[in-house]
Design a protein around this motif. Structure first.
Motif, PDB file in Angstrom:
ATOM      1  N   LYS A 178       0.823  -1.206   0.000  1.00  0.00           N
ATOM      2  CA  LYS A 178       0.000   0.000   0.000  1.00  0.00           C
ATOM      3  C   LYS A 178       0.859   1.259   0.000  1.00  0.00           C
ATOM      4  O   LYS A 178       0.604   2.208  -0.749  1.00  0.00           O
ATOM      5  N   LEU A 179       1.888   1.261   0.835  1.00  0.00           N
ATOM      6  CA  LEU A 179       2.787   2.406   0.889  1.00  0.00           C
ATOM      7  C   LEU A 179       3.527   2.583  -0.430  1.00  0.00           C
ATOM      8  O   LEU A 179       3.850   3.711  -0.835  1.00  0.00           O
ATOM      9  N   PHE A 180       3.781   1.475  -1.117  1.00  0.00           N
ATOM     10  CA  PHE A 180       4.505   1.465  -2.383  1.00  0.00           C
ATOM     11  C   PHE A 180       3.755   2.241  -3.470  1.00  0.00           C
ATOM     12  O   PHE A 180       4.369   2.865  -4.343  1.00  0.00           O
ATOM     13  N   VAL A 181       2.430   2.213  -3.444  1.00  0.00           N
ATOM     14  CA  VAL A 181       1.640   2.945  -4.442  1.00  0.00           C
ATOM     15  C   VAL A 181       1.097   4.265  -3.899  1.00  0.00           C
ATOM     16  O   VAL A 181       0.761   5.169  -4.675  1.00  0.00           O
ATOM     17  N   LEU A 182       1.005   4.378  -2.554  1.00  0.00           N
ATOM     18  CA  LEU A 182       0.475   5.607  -1.961  1.00  0.00           C
ATOM     19  C   LEU A 182       1.479   6.757  -2.061  1.00  0.00           C
ATOM     20  O   LEU A 182       1.110   7.884  -2.422  1.00  0.00           O
ATOM     21  N   LEU A 183       2.758   6.494  -1.749  1.00  0.00           N
ATOM     22  CA  LEU A 183       3.755   7.563  -1.768  1.00  0.00           C
ATOM     23  C   LEU A 183       3.912   8.213  -3.144  1.00  0.00           C
ATOM     24  O   LEU A 183       3.931   9.449  -3.241  1.00  0.00           O
ATOM     25  N   PRO A 184       4.028   7.435  -4.236  1.00  0.00           N
ATOM     26  CA  PRO A 184       4.099   8.097  -5.553  1.00  0.00           C
ATOM     27  C   PRO A 184       2.863   8.928  -5.876  1.00  0.00           C
ATOM     28  O   PRO A 184       2.963   9.977  -6.523  1.00  0.00           O
ATOM     29  N   SER A 185       1.686   8.483  -5.417  1.00  0.00           N
ATOM     30  CA  SER A 185       0.461   9.231  -5.666  1.00  0.00           C
ATOM     31  C   SER A 185       0.450  10.546  -4.891  1.00  0.00           C
ATOM     32  O   SER A 185      -0.017  11.576  -5.401  1.00  0.00           O
ATOM     33  N   ILE A 186       0.966  10.528  -3.659  1.00  0.00           N
ATOM     34  CA  ILE A 186       1.097  11.773  -2.887  1.00  0.00           C
ATOM     35  C   ILE A 186       2.081  12.713  -3.571  1.00  0.00           C
ATOM     36  O   ILE A 186       1.851  13.924  -3.666  1.00  0.00           O
ATOM     37  N   ILE A 239      -5.619   9.115  -4.348  1.00  0.00           N
ATOM     38  CA  ILE A 239      -5.173   8.930  -2.965  1.00  0.00           C
ATOM     39  C   ILE A 239      -6.318   8.446  -2.079  1.00  0.00           C
ATOM     40  O   ILE A 239      -6.140   7.557  -1.238  1.00  0.00           O
ATOM     41  N   ILE A 240      -7.507   9.011  -2.274  1.00  0.00           N
ATOM     42  CA  ILE A 240      -8.681   8.585  -1.508  1.00  0.00           C
ATOM     43  C   ILE A 240      -8.984   7.116  -1.784  1.00  0.00           C
ATOM     44  O   ILE A 240      -9.298   6.345  -0.859  1.00  0.00           O
ATOM     45  N   TYR A 241      -8.885   6.707  -3.047  1.00  0.00           N
ATOM     46  CA  TYR A 241      -9.134   5.304  -3.394  1.00  0.00           C
ATOM     47  C   TYR A 241      -8.127   4.383  -2.694  1.00  0.00           C
ATOM     48  O   TYR A 241      -8.496   3.337  -2.145  1.00  0.00           O
ATOM     49  N   ILE A 242      -6.855   4.777  -2.692  1.00  0.00           N
ATOM     50  CA  ILE A 242      -5.819   3.937  -2.077  1.00  0.00           C
ATOM     51  C   ILE A 242      -6.048   3.795  -0.579  1.00  0.00           C
ATOM     52  O   ILE A 242      -5.944   2.701  -0.008  1.00  0.00           O
ATOM     53  N   ILE A 243      -6.384   4.896   0.083  1.00  0.00           N
ATOM     54  CA  ILE A 243      -6.533   4.877   1.546  1.00  0.00           C
ATOM     55  C   ILE A 243      -7.777   4.113   1.988  1.00  0.00           C
ATOM     56  O   ILE A 243      -7.727   3.308   2.922  1.00  0.00           O
ATOM     57  N   PHE A 244      -8.891   4.318   1.309  1.00  0.00           N
ATOM     58  CA  PHE A 244     -10.169   3.789   1.804  1.00  0.00           C
ATOM     59  C   PHE A 244     -10.669   2.544   1.069  1.00  0.00           C
ATOM     60  O   PHE A 244     -11.478   1.790   1.631  1.00  0.00           O
ATOM     61  N   PHE A 245     -10.227   2.314  -0.148  1.00  0.00           N
ATOM     62  CA  PHE A 245     -10.779   1.204  -0.927  1.00  0.00           C
ATOM     63  C   PHE A 245      -9.752   0.126  -1.272  1.00  0.00           C
ATOM     64  O   PHE A 245     -10.117  -0.993  -1.603  1.00  0.00           O
ATOM     65  N   PHE A 246      -8.492   0.456  -1.219  1.00  0.00           N
ATOM     66  CA  PHE A 246      -7.438  -0.457  -1.664  1.00  0.00           C
ATOM     67  C   PHE A 246      -7.011  -1.365  -0.522  1.00  0.00           C
ATOM     68  O   PHE A 246      -6.568  -0.903   0.517  1.00  0.00           O
ATOM     69  N   LYS A 247      -7.150  -2.668  -0.729  1.00  0.00           N
ATOM     70  CA  LYS A 247      -6.851  -3.641   0.323  1.00  0.00           C
ATOM     71  C   LYS A 247      -5.400  -4.098   0.243  1.00  0.00           C
ATOM     72  O   LYS A 247      -4.891  -4.418  -0.827  1.00  0.00           O
ATOM     73  N   GLU A 248      -4.746  -4.148   1.393  1.00  0.00           N
ATOM     74  CA  GLU A 248      -3.354  -4.601   1.469  1.00  0.00           C
ATOM     75  C   GLU A 248      -3.245  -6.070   1.100  1.00  0.00           C
ATOM     76  O   GLU A 248      -4.111  -6.876   1.446  1.00  0.00           O
ATOM     77  N   SER A 249      -2.186  -6.422   0.386  1.00  0.00           N
ATOM     78  CA  SER A 249      -1.992  -7.809  -0.051  1.00  0.00           C
ATOM     79  C   SER A 249      -0.994  -8.568   0.810  1.00  0.00           C
ATOM     80  O   SER A 249      -0.867  -9.787   0.699  1.00  0.00           O
TER      81      SER A 249
END
Length: 454
Positions: free
Chosen positions: A100-108, A209-219
């Protein structure tokens, strides 16, 4: 709300915003340099361009081209080095701390970048202010980190049979959404100027970013124990040791082949990334004098090549060996570069994309050839090497091609494309050596079988 096992929307929104933002900011910077050199506002005319016709004005046009080329070079260098370091760190630690952090940081980082572009355009700040947010954005990983996280996530949540399908789907999304972003940016710019497109891009990044935080499930199951806390420092040593193991555990023949294939990827990356980075400047210059709509259409056509190249890999894999597929792709790229040298009309410049139909095929096939040379347990380290190599090659190509273009734009603007075509001689030569080597091995194997049967 129930989280979703889907990374595709993240890639789609990121690429859409990123491609549109890159096209727009290049044109904004070019116009600002134009205005600084001429002490007047950029003349927007639907029927003509800001290209100059007489000798003295033409000389001024070349100065603008040189300054813009060097600006883009410095901007890319500011972004590439921190992005490389962050990508390596995130790639090494995502197994412990999740994707999750791997895709969240580039989006931020993308959100910060689009906000900075909007502020500079709205308040008419100096374009050199953009170096600060560019460096900050790169510290969040950028496009390489997002791709690394997306492909790792797909590998986590897919079965063995699903992996090829979903990874191919990511490649298709990159091509389609990139094309949409490039094409729409030109029309949006012509209709609304720079402020509204930058604001729209900012909103797209915010939605992502909203999608990643609230809808994206960690694998990856993240453990908070002390063992994982120690892994944060230990993983750096592990990554370096595994890189060395690839060469240490291979015999001499495989080490040479791995080295040659890595050299082929590096040289082809320098040629491809360097030449593609010149397209916008070349198209803004005389005699093409493209406007924002044509630049967007050209970039969209360029990204369609990306899609068609992967379709070509799928088709040619049934009929040709890997080496011949790389040959076809390299020759397609070189042919497009040679044609670009003589592209003095809009039709010819679009035909350059047609000749370059399979220009992106060498990358996946070369990766596949390398993958077959190492053990399954070393695949991660191998692709880490390839990612670093391509990032470094991109930085080198930016330095070389932008300086070459700035030095030759007045005498021979197409020299950068000629240089790219000439660089293709190196990977072609490497493939010839490997093809000959392979035939010799097969011949020796056949002779040994015959000797044993006597």
């Amino acid at each position: 709300m129930k989280p979703l096992f889907s990374v595709e929307p993240i890639v789609a929104l990121y690429i859409l915003a990123n491609m549109a933002c890159n096209i727009l900011i290049q044109q904004y910077i070019y116009r600002q340099i134009w205005e600084n050199e001429n002490n007047s506002s950029y003349n927007e005319n639907k029927n003509s361009s800001n290209c100059y016709q007489n000798h003295s004005s033409h000389t001024k046009q070349q100065v603008i081209q040189e300054n813009a080329s060097r600006y883009f070079m410095y901007m890319n260098l500011v972004q590439l080095v921190p992005s490389l370091i962050t990508t390596l760190i995130l790639g090494g630690f995502s197994d412990c701390y999740g994707r999750k952090l791997f895709v969240l940081l580039p989006s931020i980082g993308a959100l910060i970048n689009s906000l900075a572009d909007l502020a500079v355009a709205y308040f008419s700040w100096s374009i050199y202010v953009l170096f600060v947010p560019a460096a900050l954005t790169a510290c969040f990983g950028g496009l390489p980190a997002l791709f690394g996280g997306a492909f790792a996530y797909v590998a986590d949540v897919s079965t063995r049979k699903q992996k090829n399908m979903r990874m191919a789907l990511l490649d298709m999304i990159v091509g389609v959404m990139g094309g949409v972003g490039a094409l729409s940016s030109g029309y949006f710019l012509k209709a609304a100027g720079f402020n509204w497109p930058f604001l729209t891009i900012t909103l797209i990044n915010l939605v992502n970013i909203i999608y990643i935080i609230f809808f994206f499930k960690e694998s990856v199951e993240v453990s908070r124990g002390e063992e994982n806390q120690k892994l944060f420092s230990d993983n750096c040593k592990e990554i370096l040791s595994r890189v060395l193991i690839i060469f240490a555990t291979s015999d001499f023949r495989k080490r040479v082949q791995i080295g040659l294939l890595l050299l082929a990827i590096a040289t082809f990356s320098i040629a491809e990334f360097g030449s593609l980075g010149l397209y916008t400047l070349y198209e803004l210059n005389t005699p093409l004098c493209w406007n924002e709509v044509l630049i967007g259409a050209g970039s969209a056509a360029e990204l369609c090549i990306f899609l068609l190249s992967f379709c070509g890999v799928a088709v040619f894999s049934y009929h040709f060996r890997d080496i011949f597929i790389v040959f076809i792709g390299t020759l397609s790229f070189a042919g497009g570069m040679i044609m670009a040298i003589f592209a003095t009309t809009t039709l010819l410049m679009f035909l350059v994309r047609l000749v370059s139909l399979f220009a992106f095929m060498p990358f996946p096939v070369l990766r596949s050839m390398l993958s077959k040379l190492v053990l399954p347990c070393d695949q991660g380290a191998l692709f880490a090497i390839i990612a670093c190599l391509q990032t470094i090659s991109s930085a080198i190509s930016t330095i070389i091609f932008n300086n070459v273009y700035a030095a030759t734009v007045e005498q021979f603007a197409g020299f950068g494309f000629l240089l790219a075509a000439c660089l293709c001689i190196i990977p072609v030569g490497i493939l010839c050596v490997l093809s000959w080597w392979k035939s010799q091995e097969q011949e020796n194997s056949r002779l040994l079988i015959e000797d044993d049967s006597i």
